[in-house]
Design a protein around this motif. Structure first.
Motif, PDB file in Angstrom:
ATOM      1  N   ALA A  30       0.808  -1.221   0.000  1.00  8.75           N
ATOM      2  CA  ALA A  30       0.000   0.000   0.000  1.00  8.75           C
ATOM      3  C   ALA A  30       0.844   1.274   0.000  1.00  8.75           C
ATOM      4  O   ALA A  30       0.481   2.264  -0.627  1.00  8.75           O
ATOM      5  N   ASN A  31       1.984   1.256   0.694  1.00  9.61           N
ATOM      6  CA  ASN A  31       2.773   2.482   0.840  1.00  9.61           C
ATOM      7  C   ASN A  31       3.999   2.506  -0.070  1.00  9.61           C
ATOM      8  O   ASN A  31       5.016   3.107   0.259  1.00  9.61           O
ATOM      9  N   LEU A  32       3.902   1.859  -1.218  1.00 10.37           N
ATOM     10  CA  LEU A  32       5.019   1.855  -2.160  1.00 10.37           C
ATOM     11  C   LEU A  32       5.306   3.261  -2.682  1.00 10.37           C
ATOM     12  O   LEU A  32       6.463   3.624  -2.923  1.00 10.37           O
ATOM     13  N   GLN A  33       4.261   4.060  -2.827  1.00  8.48           N
ATOM     14  CA  GLN A  33       4.437   5.441  -3.293  1.00  8.48           C
ATOM     15  C   GLN A  33       5.275   6.251  -2.299  1.00  8.48           C
ATOM     16  O   GLN A  33       6.063   7.113  -2.698  1.00  8.48           O
ATOM     17  N   ASP A  34       5.097   5.973  -1.010  1.00 11.49           N
ATOM     18  CA  ASP A  34       5.894   6.676   0.007  1.00 11.49           C
ATOM     19  C   ASP A  34       7.379   6.335  -0.131  1.00 11.49           C
ATOM     20  O   ASP A  34       8.236   7.191   0.059  1.00 11.49           O
ATOM     21  N   LEU A  35       7.662   5.061  -0.461  1.00 19.80           N
ATOM     22  CA  LEU A  35       9.057   4.652  -0.644  1.00 19.80           C
ATOM     23  C   LEU A  35       9.658   5.344  -1.871  1.00 19.80           C
ATOM     24  O   LEU A  35      10.813   5.774  -1.837  1.00 19.80           O
ATOM     25  N   VAL A  36       8.872   5.464  -2.938  1.00 18.79           N
ATOM     26  CA  VAL A  36       9.344   6.175  -4.135  1.00 18.79           C
ATOM     27  C   VAL A  36       9.650   7.631  -3.794  1.00 18.79           C
ATOM     28  O   VAL A  36      10.695   8.162  -4.191  1.00 18.79           O
ATOM     29  N   SER A  37       8.784   8.272  -3.046  1.00 21.05           N
ATOM     30  CA  SER A  37       9.013   9.668  -2.645  1.00 21.05           C
ATOM     31  C   SER A  37      10.279   9.803  -1.809  1.00 21.05           C
ATOM     32  O   SER A  37      11.035  10.766  -1.946  1.00 21.05           O
ATOM     33  N   LEU A  38      10.517   8.825  -0.931  1.00 20.68           N
ATOM     34  CA  LEU A  38      11.717   8.841  -0.098  1.00 20.68           C
ATOM     35  C   LEU A  38      12.969   8.704  -0.949  1.00 20.68           C
ATOM     36  O   LEU A  38      13.973   9.399  -0.730  1.00 20.68           O
ATOM     37  N   VAL A  94      12.724  -5.352  10.055  1.00 20.91           N
ATOM     38  CA  VAL A  94      12.814  -5.891   8.695  1.00 20.91           C
ATOM     39  C   VAL A  94      11.730  -6.927   8.409  1.00 20.91           C
ATOM     40  O   VAL A  94      11.525  -7.295   7.256  1.00 20.91           O
ATOM     41  N   PHE A  95      11.015  -7.393   9.441  1.00 24.72           N
ATOM     42  CA  PHE A  95       9.913  -8.331   9.236  1.00 24.72           C
ATOM     43  C   PHE A  95       8.613  -7.545   9.188  1.00 24.72           C
ATOM     44  O   PHE A  95       8.195  -6.935  10.164  1.00 24.72           O
ATOM     45  N   HIS A  96       7.967  -7.559   8.033  1.00 25.73           N
ATOM     46  CA  HIS A  96       6.725  -6.804   7.845  1.00 25.73           C
ATOM     47  C   HIS A  96       6.895  -5.349   8.267  1.00 25.73           C
ATOM     48  O   HIS A  96       6.061  -4.788   8.990  1.00 25.73           O
ATOM     49  N   GLY A  97       8.011  -4.743   7.833  1.00 23.68           N
ATOM     50  CA  GLY A  97       8.266  -3.344   8.154  1.00 23.68           C
ATOM     51  C   GLY A  97       7.424  -2.413   7.302  1.00 23.68           C
ATOM     52  O   GLY A  97       6.545  -2.837   6.536  1.00 23.68           O
ATOM     53  N   THR A  98       7.709  -1.132   7.418  1.00 22.68           N
ATOM     54  CA  THR A  98       6.939  -0.116   6.705  1.00 22.68           C
ATOM     55  C   THR A  98       6.964  -0.336   5.204  1.00 22.68           C
ATOM     56  O   THR A  98       5.974  -0.124   4.505  1.00 22.68           O
ATOM     57  N   PHE A  99       8.112  -0.791   4.701  1.00 23.74           N
ATOM     58  CA  PHE A  99       8.260  -0.944   3.259  1.00 23.74           C
ATOM     59  C   PHE A  99       8.557  -2.397   2.857  1.00 23.74           C
ATOM     60  O   PHE A  99       9.417  -2.666   2.034  1.00 23.74           O
ATOM     61  N   GLY A 100       7.860  -3.326   3.481  1.00 24.93           N
ATOM     62  CA  GLY A 100       7.989  -4.716   3.079  1.00 24.93           C
ATOM     63  C   GLY A 100       8.856  -5.534   4.008  1.00 24.93           C
ATOM     64  O   GLY A 100       9.424  -5.035   4.980  1.00 24.93           O
ATOM     65  N   SER A 101       8.966  -6.819   3.689  1.00 30.59           N
ATOM     66  CA  SER A 101       9.737  -7.756   4.504  1.00 30.59           C
ATOM     67  C   SER A 101      11.102  -8.013   3.874  1.00 30.59           C
ATOM     68  O   SER A 101      11.220  -8.110   2.656  1.00 30.59           O
ATOM     69  N   PHE A 102      12.101  -8.158   4.744  1.00 33.21           N
ATOM     70  CA  PHE A 102      13.463  -8.479   4.312  1.00 33.21           C
ATOM     71  C   PHE A 102      13.916  -9.728   5.046  1.00 33.21           C
ATOM     72  O   PHE A 102      13.529  -9.970   6.197  1.00 33.21           O
TER      73      PHE A 102
END
Length: 432
Positions: A169-177, A286-294
């Motif tokens: 849902a917040n992929l746009q926020d990551l692009v802005s960052l 990094v688990f289910h963080g703001t911008f996905g899981s790592f």
């Protein structure tokens, strides 16, 4: 005659004595020469190997020359370019590289101490540690092309990040960052050289994680970049525990003794507890963080350090990979046995023998791997009143199997119990 007879045996024995010392002297001389030659040979071989290894691993000047050449041609730009290529206020110090194509140096930037990381051309041999990184193009920094608008570049970045971290849902926020970081001079515009630098950096897992975690205390601050060279905040104390020894010494130390020696060089237990809480919090981030899981695919002491306040810091994040990227790579990997489905040292899946392809789901979650790394570190010197409970919780944590999504409730319960136990013990101390 009596006197002559009494003197003759000694005189005859004297005539026969010299050959024995001479023979002994020759033997000792040959022995001395042999061992001298052997020492020279071994010493020369060691010097040659060390020099060859150093010259391959430490090519900082070549990396700087390549970056600055592209900067002067107007192909790339970034916050570190002027200091690196014109003012010489950003310098590369001690070589810390462990891979030829990933140059790492301690460095200074004015009053700041940092770590400079620079990507060299791909080496011709297979490197399993870099297989999930973007393979460097023959002509790097040629994307985006001239005439690309900011909106078009934004769409390119969005598509790339969707592939890297998955739909969310917040992929746009990551692009802005990402675009905010790319605009290093904060003039509200992104030039073509700035865009090319950012595109090259976005191919690197470590840089992406630095952007994702830039507001979290467990990731070193990103100080600047130029092309795909970037500068991170220096971590004062590293590795997390243990000492570095010459490889000649390492050969003669048993593994058990080596592990014990590593544990001798650690902070006091309350400080170890605070550092350990930092690693557990990183697992949460990094688990289910703001911008996905790592996925943390190498949870070894060498990849972490800490600062003066004993806050854990990630030193090498190349093997903390987006879960979506990992799963896609594993689906494409051919296999015959489960051992073929390993990335890094800690991310393993199973082999589907009907398709001879690796399955995408990891067999152990990040938390289990973190607890394995912390077990001896935390149990050594632990207060007696929590020793048994701490050991019990750590072994329960290590026993976790399957992906974290499949056992989310148990995963969260164990994580919270461990953090609570440690905080309760050190909350009243100055180390907290």
């Amino acid at each position: 005659h009596a006197e002559s007879r009494s003197l003759s045996p000694p005189s005859l024995s004297f005539l026969f004595l010299p050959p024995f010392p001479q023979a002994r002297f020759s033997y000792l001389h040959m022995k001395y020469m042999f061992f001298s030659w052997l020492a020279v040979f071994v010493g020369s071989w060691v010097v040659y190997v060390e020099y060859s290894s150093y010259s391959e691993l430490c090519r900082g000047q070549a990396c700087k020359n390549a970056i600055c050449d592209k900067y002067r041609k107007g192909l790339i730009d970034g916050s570190a370019c002027t200091s690196l290529c014109e003012k010489d206020t950003l310098y590369l110090g001690k070589c810390l590289s462990s891979k030829p194509n990933n140059q790492v140096y301690s460095g200074g930037w004015g009053d700041l101490e940092g770590v400079v990381k620079c990507q060299m051309e791909e080496v011709p041999r297979y490197d399993p540690g870099a297989e999930m990184e973007h393979r460097k193009e023959a002509s790097p920094f040629n994307k985006p092309t001239k005439g690309t608008s900011v909106e078009k570049f934004k769409a390119i970045v969005l598509s790339h990040l969707k592939t890297k971290v998955g739909e969310q849902a917040n992929l746009q926020d990551l692009v802005s960052l990402v675009l905010f970081v790319a605009d290093y001079n904060k003039d509200g515009l992104i030039s073509l050289p700035e865009a090319r630098s950012m595109w090259a950096l976005l191919q690197l897992n470590e840089f992406l994680l630095a952007v994702v975690l830039q507001d979290r205390e467990h990731a070193p601050r990103l100080l600047g970049f130029c092309g795909d060279l970037y500068v991170m905040e220096k971590v004062p104390y590293a590795p997390l525990y243990g000492i570095s020894l010459p490889w000649v010494v390492e050969l003669w130390i048993p593994a058990g003794l080596r592990r014990s020696m590593d544990q001798w060089f650690t902070p006091s237990w309350p400080r170890k507890a605070k550092i350990s809480i930092g690693l557990l919090e990183l697992v949460e981030d990094v688990f289910h963080g703001t911008f996905g899981s790592f996925l943390m695919c190498d949870v070894s002491a060498a990849d972490f350090g800490y600062n003066d306040r004993h806050d854990l810091k990630v030193m090498d994040a190349r093997h903390i990979v987006p879960e979506a990227t990992f799963q896609e790579a594993m689906r494409e990997r051919r296999c015959n046995v489960d051992e073929d489905c390993l990335y890094g040292t800690d991310c393993r899946t199973s082999c589907d023998l009907t398709k001879h392809r690796c399955t995408p789901e990891v067999t152990r979650p990040n938390l289990a791997k973190a607890c394995s790394s912390l077990k001896e570190y935390l149990l050594r010197g632990a207060p007696s009143d929590i020793q048994d409970e701490l050991e019990k919780q750590l072994y329960a944590c290590i026993a976790l199997k399957g992906s974290a999504e499949q056992m989310e409730m148990e995963h969260s319960l164990i994580l919270n119990n461990l953090k609570t136990l440690l905080w309760k013990k050190i909350s009243h101390t100055k180390d907290s």
